[in-house]
Write a protein that holds these residues in place. Structure first.
Motif, PDB file in Angstrom:
ATOM      1  N   THR A   1      34.153  71.979 -22.147  1.00  0.00           N
ATOM      2  CA  THR A   1      33.991  71.353 -20.832  1.00  0.00           C
ATOM      3  C   THR A   1      35.290  70.772 -20.278  1.00  0.00           C
ATOM      4  N   ASN A   2      36.421  71.049 -20.936  1.00  0.00           N
ATOM      5  CA  ASN A   2      37.715  70.580 -20.436  1.00  0.00           C
ATOM      6  C   ASN A   2      37.737  69.057 -20.284  1.00  0.00           C
ATOM      7  N   HIS A   3      37.074  68.377 -21.235  1.00  0.00           N
ATOM      8  CA  HIS A   3      37.014  66.915 -21.316  1.00  0.00           C
ATOM      9  C   HIS A   3      36.099  66.274 -20.262  1.00  0.00           C
ATOM     10  N   VAL A   4      35.326  67.081 -19.527  1.00  0.00           N
ATOM     11  CA  VAL A   4      34.299  66.473 -18.667  1.00  0.00           C
ATOM     12  C   VAL A   4      33.341  65.665 -19.530  1.00  0.00           C
ATOM     13  N   LEU A   5      32.977  66.217 -20.682  1.00  0.00           N
ATOM     14  CA  LEU A   5      32.200  65.491 -21.682  1.00  0.00           C
ATOM     15  C   LEU A   5      33.151  65.163 -22.835  1.00  0.00           C
ATOM     16  N   PRO A   6      33.493  63.886 -23.018  1.00  0.00           N
ATOM     17  CA  PRO A   6      34.534  63.512 -23.980  1.00  0.00           C
ATOM     18  C   PRO A   6      34.014  63.348 -25.407  1.00  0.00           C
ATOM     19  N   SER A   7      34.806  63.822 -26.341  1.00  0.00           N
ATOM     20  CA  SER A   7      34.549  63.582 -27.766  1.00  0.00           C
ATOM     21  C   SER A   7      35.168  62.232 -28.118  1.00  0.00           C
ATOM     22  N   THR A   8      34.326  61.221 -28.183  1.00  0.00           N
ATOM     23  CA  THR A   8      34.798  59.838 -28.281  1.00  0.00           C
ATOM     24  C   THR A   8      35.131  59.447 -29.720  1.00  0.00           C
ATOM     25  N   THR A   9      36.258  58.783 -29.877  1.00  0.00           N
ATOM     26  CA  THR A   9      36.647  58.265 -31.187  1.00  0.00           C
ATOM     27  C   THR A   9      35.605  57.247 -31.671  1.00  0.00           C
ATOM     28  N   HIS A  10      35.246  57.358 -32.952  1.00  0.00           N
ATOM     29  CA  HIS A  10      34.296  56.409 -33.533  1.00  0.00           C
ATOM     30  C   HIS A  10      34.636  56.182 -34.998  1.00  0.00           C
ATOM     31  N   ARG A  11      34.038  55.163 -35.582  1.00  0.00           N
ATOM     32  CA  ARG A  11      34.346  54.795 -36.959  1.00  0.00           C
ATOM     33  C   ARG A  11      33.140  54.077 -37.566  1.00  0.00           C
ATOM     34  N   VAL A  12      33.193  53.896 -38.888  1.00  0.00           N
ATOM     35  CA  VAL A  12      32.220  53.048 -39.583  1.00  0.00           C
ATOM     36  C   VAL A  12      33.017  51.960 -40.289  1.00  0.00           C
ATOM     37  N   VAL A  13      32.890  50.745 -39.802  1.00  0.00           N
ATOM     38  CA  VAL A  13      33.688  49.644 -40.337  1.00  0.00           C
ATOM     39  C   VAL A  13      33.025  49.048 -41.572  1.00  0.00           C
ATOM     40  N   ASN A  14      33.829  48.347 -42.362  1.00  0.00           N
ATOM     41  CA  ASN A  14      33.301  47.674 -43.544  1.00  0.00           C
ATOM     42  C   ASN A  14      32.438  46.484 -43.121  1.00  0.00           C
ATOM     43  N   PRO A  15      31.421  46.193 -43.902  1.00  0.00           N
ATOM     44  CA  PRO A  15      30.528  45.084 -43.538  1.00  0.00           C
ATOM     45  C   PRO A  15      31.157  43.728 -43.827  1.00  0.00           C
ATOM     46  N   ALA A  16      30.466  42.701 -43.363  1.00  0.00           N
ATOM     47  CA  ALA A  16      30.877  41.337 -43.690  1.00  0.00           C
ATOM     48  C   ALA A  16      30.846  41.141 -45.204  1.00  0.00           C
ATOM     49  N   PRO A  17      31.658  40.206 -45.724  1.00  0.00           N
ATOM     50  CA  PRO A  17      31.742  40.026 -47.179  1.00  0.00           C
ATOM     51  C   PRO A  17      30.395  39.898 -47.874  1.00  0.00           C
ATOM     52  N   GLU A  18      29.448  39.213 -47.241  1.00  0.00           N
ATOM     53  CA  GLU A  18      28.150  39.016 -47.891  1.00  0.00           C
ATOM     54  C   GLU A  18      27.305  40.282 -47.949  1.00  0.00           C
ATOM     55  N   ARG A  19      27.706  41.344 -47.210  1.00  0.00           N
ATOM     56  CA  ARG A  19      26.952  42.604 -47.217  1.00  0.00           C
ATOM     57  C   ARG A  19      27.682  43.705 -47.973  1.00  0.00           C
ATOM     58  N   ARG A  20      28.839  43.413 -48.560  1.00  0.00           N
ATOM     59  CA  ARG A  20      29.627  44.475 -49.190  1.00  0.00           C
ATOM     60  C   ARG A  20      29.012  44.997 -50.493  1.00  0.00           C
ATOM     61  N   GLY A  21      28.040  44.292 -50.991  1.00  0.00           N
ATOM     62  CA  GLY A  21      27.356  44.778 -52.176  1.00  0.00           C
ATOM     63  C   GLY A  21      26.246  45.761 -51.870  1.00  0.00           C
ATOM     64  N   ASN A  22      26.025  46.049 -50.585  1.00  0.00           N
ATOM     65  CA  ASN A  22      24.964  46.963 -50.171  1.00  0.00           C
ATOM     66  C   ASN A  22      25.517  48.342 -49.868  1.00  0.00           C
ATOM     67  N   SER A  23      24.790  49.376 -50.297  1.00  0.00           N
ATOM     68  CA  SER A  23      25.123  50.735 -49.893  1.00  0.00           C
ATOM     69  C   SER A  23      24.719  50.958 -48.445  1.00  0.00           C
ATOM     70  N   ARG A  24      25.343  51.954 -47.817  1.00  0.00           N
ATOM     71  CA  ARG A  24      24.958  52.389 -46.482  1.00  0.00           C
ATOM     72  C   ARG A  24      24.703  53.893 -46.536  1.00  0.00           C
ATOM     73  N   TYR A  25      23.596  54.320 -45.940  1.00  0.00           N
ATOM     74  CA  TYR A  25      23.241  55.735 -45.918  1.00  0.00           C
ATOM     75  C   TYR A  25      23.063  56.185 -44.467  1.00  0.00           C
ATOM     76  N   SER A  26      23.457  57.403 -44.171  1.00  0.00           N
ATOM     77  CA  SER A  26      23.160  57.983 -42.863  1.00  0.00           C
ATOM     78  C   SER A  26      23.053  59.494 -43.008  1.00  0.00           C
ATOM     79  N   MET A  27      22.422  60.118 -42.002  1.00  0.00           N
ATOM     80  CA  MET A  27      22.210  61.573 -42.031  1.00  0.00           C
ATOM     81  C   MET A  27      22.610  62.185 -40.692  1.00  0.00           C
TER      82      MET A  27
END
Length: 315
Positions: free
Chosen positions: A242-268
């Motif tokens: 689409t010649n950037h009419v529809l943009p592929s947007t930069t995204h990320r998955v950030v680390n959780p807050a310290p109290e949540r770092r003991g938890n796994s994260r799952y996605s599909m």
């Protein structure tokens, strides 16, 4: 085009497509043009199937590391089966992502013309029901994805069935993602800033937060769909088409807050790809004042280039 709040990705209902296909196309496509992302409710994938898939995903990733690694294919680009923790690296990143994953692709019959570029699936011996569940989920994603591509075709003023030929026997991939618990001093983040390679990505959400997109004003926006909804985003192939009419947007998955770092994260995520021989050539209606991509490229060649960039294939 759809006027949406500057800091909120809209929630649209795929159920609206049946009664008002044009209205749904404008809502969904407008969110894509503004954010490169949309949140989609009523996507039609059976909640019981999704629950079964989550349970099997967690069960698989709890297997011993040595057992999981028996399903890894060195030099295979992560196309099928298991990819170990800290293998993939975002383009231009300095450290690998804090994740491990499993890939499931399309099942092709013997003698199919794409078998030389689309490898056979790898299936683990445990947990029970893994193959049956994820083949069913793959098919459900395929169905939902085609409906969303039909809306995009309408938004771009193409025939609603325009994408059907592009994605028939496409090289789509269903990824089961596990972000393990991480120590406070872990280098890097769960998934560094990146863009997806494919046409569109359909993502079933995670209980643990962390997904963020980079908005046009330079702010990172948290993307957290309501329970039962999915996140859908533009990939680089659709951006190029689409010649950037529809943009592929930069995204990320950030680390959780310290109290949540003991938890796994799952996605599909389901990475919806065209067929390997589909020619990615800028749509004439999207050229406007200039074409950023005057040279077309096949989907297979483009995918290969990008897999080298993210460290899953060697040059």
């Amino acid at each position: 085009m759809l006027d949406v709040p500057m800091t909120q990705v809209p929630l649209v209902s795929l159920a609206d497509q049946q009664n008002d296909p044009e209205g749904f196309a404008q809502a969904f496509g407008g969110s894509f043009e503004r954010f490169g992302f949309a949140m989609v409710a009523d996507h039609g994938i059976d909640p019981a199937l999704i629950d079964r898939a989550w349970a099997l995903t967690e069960e698989f990733f709890r297997l011993p590391e040595d057992e999981k690694r028996t399903y890894h294919t060195p030099g295979g680009g992560g196309a099928r089966g298991y990819t170990p923790f800290r293998t993939e690296i975002a383009k231009n990143a300095k450290v690998t992502d804090l994740k491990e994953f499993w890939h499931i692709g399309r099942e092709l019959p013997a003698g199919h013309r794409f078998r030389d570029v689309m490898p056979d699936n790898i299936w683990p011996s445990a947990p029970a029901g893994f193959k049956e569940t994820f083949l069913e989920l793959f098919a459900a994603f395929d169905t939902a994805g085609l409906k969303l591509l039909s809306a995009i075709a309408r938004y771009l003023k193409l025939d609603p069935n325009w994408f059907e030929h592009a994605v028939k026997d496409g090289n789509s991939v269903l990824r089961l993602l596990h972000y393990p618990p991480i120590p406070a001093d872990a280098p890097g983040v769960r998934a560094e800033a990146h863009e997806d390679i494919n046409l569109i990505t359909l993502l079933l959400g995670a209980e643990e937060a962390g997904l963020e997109l980079l908005d046009k004003d330079g702010d990172w926006l948290a993307v957290k769909p309501p329970v039962g909804a999915m996140v859908v985003n533009v990939g680089d192939m659709l951006q190029r088409l689409t010649n950037h009419v529809l943009p592929s947007t930069t995204h990320r998955v950030v680390n959780p807050a310290p109290e949540r770092r003991g938890n796994s994260r799952y996605s599909m995520p389901f990475f919806l790809h065209p067929a390997p021989d589909f020619l990615i050539e800028t749509l004439p209606s999207c050229v406007g004042e200039g074409n950023r991509y005057p040279e077309p490229i096949t989907a297979h060649d483009y995918l290969h280039q990008r897999l080298v960039e993210i460290g899953l294939l060697k040059k």
